[in-house]
Design a protein around this motif. Sequence first.
Motif, PDB file in Angstrom:
ATOM      1  N   ILE A  90     -57.677  39.875  21.221  1.00  0.00           N
ATOM      2  CA  ILE A  90     -56.680  40.484  22.105  1.00  0.00           C
ATOM      3  C   ILE A  90     -55.524  41.064  21.296  1.00  0.00           C
ATOM      4  CG2 ILE A  90     -55.005  40.042  23.933  1.00  0.00           C
ATOM      5  CD1 ILE A  90     -57.873  40.054  24.901  1.00  0.00           C
ATOM      6  N   SER A 130     -56.760  44.106  19.069  1.00  0.00           N
ATOM      7  CA  SER A 130     -57.059  45.268  19.913  1.00  0.00           C
ATOM      8  C   SER A 130     -55.773  45.890  20.451  1.00  0.00           C
ATOM      9  CB  SER A 130     -57.971  44.860  21.069  1.00  0.00           C
ATOM     10  OG  SER A 130     -59.213  44.391  20.596  1.00  0.00           O
ATOM     11  N   SER A 131     -54.836  45.044  20.884  1.00  0.00           N
ATOM     12  CA  SER A 131     -53.555  45.550  21.408  1.00  0.00           C
ATOM     13  C   SER A 131     -52.761  46.260  20.322  1.00  0.00           C
ATOM     14  CB  SER A 131     -52.734  44.391  21.985  1.00  0.00           C
ATOM     15  OG  SER A 131     -53.423  43.753  23.041  1.00  0.00           O
ATOM     16  N   ALA A 158     -54.314  49.518  19.522  1.00  0.00           N
ATOM     17  CA  ALA A 158     -54.140  50.429  20.647  1.00  0.00           C
ATOM     18  C   ALA A 158     -52.741  51.044  20.649  1.00  0.00           C
ATOM     19  CB  ALA A 158     -54.396  49.688  21.956  1.00  0.00           C
ATOM     20  N   LEU A 159     -51.712  50.209  20.452  1.00  0.00           N
ATOM     21  CA  LEU A 159     -50.340  50.716  20.462  1.00  0.00           C
ATOM     22  C   LEU A 159     -50.062  51.623  19.264  1.00  0.00           C
ATOM     23  CD1 LEU A 159     -48.511  47.456  21.596  1.00  0.00           C
ATOM     24  CD2 LEU A 159     -48.716  49.583  22.895  1.00  0.00           C
ATOM     25  N   ALA A 164     -60.496  49.860  23.306  1.00  0.00           N
ATOM     26  CA  ALA A 164     -59.094  49.622  23.665  1.00  0.00           C
ATOM     27  C   ALA A 164     -58.177  50.641  23.009  1.00  0.00           C
ATOM     28  CB  ALA A 164     -58.694  48.209  23.242  1.00  0.00           C
ATOM     29  N   ARG A 165     -58.407  50.886  21.719  1.00  0.00           N
ATOM     30  CA  ARG A 165     -57.540  51.810  20.968  1.00  0.00           C
ATOM     31  C   ARG A 165     -57.650  53.233  21.508  1.00  0.00           C
ATOM     32  NH1 ARG A 165     -59.261  54.772  16.777  1.00  0.00           N
ATOM     33  NH2 ARG A 165     -61.057  53.397  16.467  1.00  0.00           N
ATOM     34  N   VAL A 167     -56.352  53.600  25.348  1.00  0.00           N
ATOM     35  CA  VAL A 167     -54.887  53.625  25.440  1.00  0.00           C
ATOM     36  C   VAL A 167     -54.336  54.895  24.799  1.00  0.00           C
ATOM     37  CG1 VAL A 167     -52.762  52.485  24.671  1.00  0.00           C
ATOM     38  CG2 VAL A 167     -54.658  51.120  25.552  1.00  0.00           C
ATOM     39  N   GLY A 204     -46.491  47.285  18.401  1.00  0.00           N
ATOM     40  CA  GLY A 204     -47.745  47.180  17.662  1.00  0.00           C
ATOM     41  C   GLY A 204     -47.565  46.424  16.358  1.00  0.00           C
ATOM     42  N   ALA A 220     -47.433  42.736  16.995  1.00  0.00           N
ATOM     43  CA  ALA A 220     -48.763  42.161  17.254  1.00  0.00           C
ATOM     44  C   ALA A 220     -49.529  41.951  15.951  1.00  0.00           C
ATOM     45  CB  ALA A 220     -49.545  43.071  18.201  1.00  0.00           C
TER      46      ALA A 220
END
Length: 393
Positions: A210, A213-214, A217-218, A339-340, A343, A374, A377
């Motif tokens: 999670i 991936s987040s 993505a950001l 995810a990347r 987004v 990002g 994270a």
Amino acid sequence: MVAALGLTQIIGYGTLYYSFSILAPGMASDLDLTLSQVFGVFSAALFVGGLSATYIGRQMDRIGAAAIMTAGSALAALMLALCAAAPSLATFAIATVLAEICAGMVQYQAAFAAVVESNPQSAPRAITYLTLIGGFASTLFWPIATALCTHLTWREIYLIFAALNFFICMPIHFWMMRTAKAKSAAGTATHKRQIVIGAIPAHLRYRGMILVSSAFALTGFTLTAILAHMVPMLGSLGLGGAAVVIGALFGPAQVLSRLINMVFGKRLLPPMLAVLSGVLIVSGTLILLISGSWLPGAVAFAVCLGLGSGINSIAQGGLPLYLFGSEGYGAITGKMAAARLAVGAGSPFVFAATIEKVGLGSALLANACLGFIGIAAFIAVMLSCRRQSPAAA
């Protein structure tokens, strides 16, 4: 194999991604659309392409990355040709969406999987070499697309791009596929019994997925938004013809960061690389926000953005391997890419709309704020990860 893959990455990214911002004004005029609407189509295509990444990743694990890349090159050529011949907006939009699905079959996600399949133990080094070569995509295709626009329509340029994918990329990927099958049939694919064990503990695996991936993505949203508008954006600041030259610095900066990492970055673990990439991308954005039309500031922006993007590409391939190992690598990177890309898909349209509504300065500031999240994270991943010695089985 890495050299051949590098060539296909230059063509794949150049024709299916980087050249779009250069050709978009011609598309808008031809199709009677606004520029933001054209980027809206592109964003929708990136979004659908992102959603398909998970399925593509699973198929790479099942039938091999080279087979997926071979089919992807042929289909990409077909979709580019269909775009060029599109008689209506609907046909253009459908072909653009399908082209971005094909992009997921031929770009870094698939290339990294092919490298890991070939030899998991040496994959991190090979990924660095691959991204080193692929970093020339923007350097070559932004000026190429700009030059072609003075002599040809966007439709004619797309036909040339289709030919590059069909006559150069597809034969290379087909050769890779045949080579892999020949090795397997001869019983020489010993490397398939070798695996890389992930560094992250099993009970933190889901949380790690999670967070990573987040973070990607950001960071991807921040980077994609700027890259999609880079040359036109620099031109709007009053830099004129220098905008293309400054934009072209992005590619060499990508290559430079990968070269530095190849020579001096052996002790820099993938989580640290990911954090560094985020810091450089945000720094570049803030530099442009502060410097505006000041030429040295624009140059520093392009260089910082290129350095961050170059390291980010290495992290996209190396961090999942480091954290989760080589087993099921295609499916893992497919989920992260989904995810990347999903987004980041909206970023060209959102960034264009934000510029129109509140101005470039506010758009850059909002972009930088997302980049900071990002980075946080990535730092969380780095702090929660316990390094285990990789083992072969």
